[in-house]
Design an enzyme around this catalytic site. Structure first.
Site, PDB file in Angstrom:
ATOM      1  N   ASP A  92       8.638   6.554   0.506  1.00 36.43           N
ATOM      2  CA  ASP A  92       7.543   7.249  -0.175  1.00 36.43           C
ATOM      3  C   ASP A  92       6.467   7.718   0.793  1.00 36.43           C
ATOM      4  OD1 ASP A  92       6.942   4.474   0.194  1.00 36.43           O
ATOM      5  OD2 ASP A  92       5.270   4.645  -1.209  1.00 36.43           O
TER       6      ASP A  92
ATOM      7  N   GLU B  24       5.796   1.830  -0.965  1.00 40.18           N
ATOM      8  CA  GLU B  24       5.030   1.132   0.075  1.00 40.18           C
ATOM      9  C   GLU B  24       3.573   1.559   0.085  1.00 40.18           C
ATOM     10  OE1 GLU B  24       3.213   0.341   4.013  1.00 40.18           O
ATOM     11  OE2 GLU B  24       3.568   2.299   3.064  1.00 40.18           O
TER      12      GLU B  24
END
Length: 385
Positions: A79, A138
């Protein structure tokens, strides 16, 4: 969130870390929207006959089963923070920087993801067994972190002798990471009208010795496994007050302590409390806590990697001052390092960019190490999933 669609085909780019980074960056994957990229990564991994592929949500793992005496985990998150007009990516030539790949994710951290996927596809028989981990969420609150979810649901998937997280380090090695704790330190008083302040007790004024103690505090430098971790103790928020004509009856200063990985959570909290031990009337509330990670540079596998990276790229070995997911590996008993392309100072920047040479340098260093690392042994029985 975008609709799930047929996975993008990353296959044409697998041999070139720069082209692969660009292709991965051009698949938007802001936190919570990783599905399409996870599917594309999974498709590549399932096409590799030498890999066993596992999946938990939008976290995709693949591992070799070669019976080597040591195993390394190479990990990265899929991400990014939100896009800010910086996709699709562009190749640019900048004065003083040379050729760079510009765009969201080029630094944090799709370059590291691309390197891992490149290795997974081009290293069918490494001298170490390898587990590749590509995970979600994350960049948001820790409760959603895909690596944390895998660690809780399938800790054996993350087993290894060393973990390498491809976070941006400028192609240098950053060992372990500092821990972080935030504590609210509160004072209490008695409210009153400010025109008759003597009838109350000002809680904001009672913060003065707390702030003075912080200003006078000298943070330590602690050596762990040969690396010098600089600690820090700072006020990050101050709150208090009710109205412009009232004496406040409560005030709070939030203190953030960045502590060396030699300390555990209890020791970190005790250290903060000790700084203010002589100030009466304070209450302490821990609001956030993440322990650090020792780099484990004394482990033979880690030493071999450091030697190989130095030979390949001239990589320096530094401590990691900020907290990263290496700490999740540390809690599982796996020493961990950060090693990836990109300047961390450009992470999340609107002009995020990375010299293309760093993608290749990091990939070459890891490939050279995996190709000659000691530890080959006779094949073992298949591990339990």
């Amino acid at each position: 969130m975008s609709e799930t669609r047929e996975p993008a085909d990353l296959t044409p780019h697998l041999s070139d870390p720069v082209a692969l980074t660009r292709a991965i960056c051009d698949i938007p994957s802001v936190s919570g929207d990783e599905r399409n990229l996870a599917d594309a990564v999974e498709a590549v991994l399932r096409a590799q006959a030498h890999l066993e592929v596992l999946r938990d949500g939008d976290a995709v793992l693949a591992r070799t089963r070669l019976g080597r005496t040591s195993r390394v985990v190479i990990a990265g998150h899929l991400d990014t923070v939100p896009i800010a007009g910086n996709l699709p990516t562009q190749l640019r030539t900048l004065e003083g920087e040379g050729e760079v790949l510009w765009g969201r994710g080029t630094v944090d951290m799709k370059g590291g993801v691309a390197v891992a996927l490149h290795l997974a596809a081009t290293q069918p028989a490494p001298a170490l067994d390898v587990t590749y981990v590509f995970y979600d969420h994350e960049e948001v609150e820790a409760t959603k972190n895909g690596l944390g979810r895998v660690a809780a649901n399938h800790p054996n998937w993350l087993a290894g002798d060393l973990a390498i997280l491809g976070e941006p380090t400028g192609a240098h090695i950053e060992g372990g990471c500092n821990g972080t704790i935030r504590i609210e330190i509160a004072t209490t008083g008695t409210t009153a009208h400010s025109a008759r302040a003597w009838r109350g007790h000002n809680a904001v004024h009672d913060l003065a010795p707390v702030l003075a103690a912080l200003a006078a505090h000298e943070s330590e430098t602690v050596t762990v496994d040969g690396l010098d971790y600089r600690e820090g103790l700072n006020a990050v928020f101050v709150t208090g007050g009710i109205a412009g004509n009232m004496i406040p009856d409560r005030a709070t200063v939030t203190v953030n302590y960045r502590f060396a990985p030699s300390r555990d959570a209890a020791e970190a909290e005790a250290y903060v409390r000790a700084v203010f031990a002589d100030i009466p009337g304070l209450t302490f509330t821990v609001t956030d806590l993440s322990e650090g990670a020792r780099p484990g540079l004394d482990h033979p596998v880690a030493q071999g990697f450091v030697e190989a990276a130095r030979a390949a790229t001239g990589a320096q070995v530094n401590p990691k001052y900020g907290w990263t997911d290496v700490a999740r590996f540390s809690r599982l008993g796996v020493p961990a390092l950060n090693f990836g392309p990109g300047d961390p100072m450009l992470a999340h920047a609107d002009d995020e960019r990375c010299p293309t040479a760093q993608f290749t340098a990091v990939a070459d260093a890891l490939a050279a190490w995996l190709g000659r690392a000691p530890g080959a042994a006779a094949p073992q029985e298949k591990e339990d999933a």
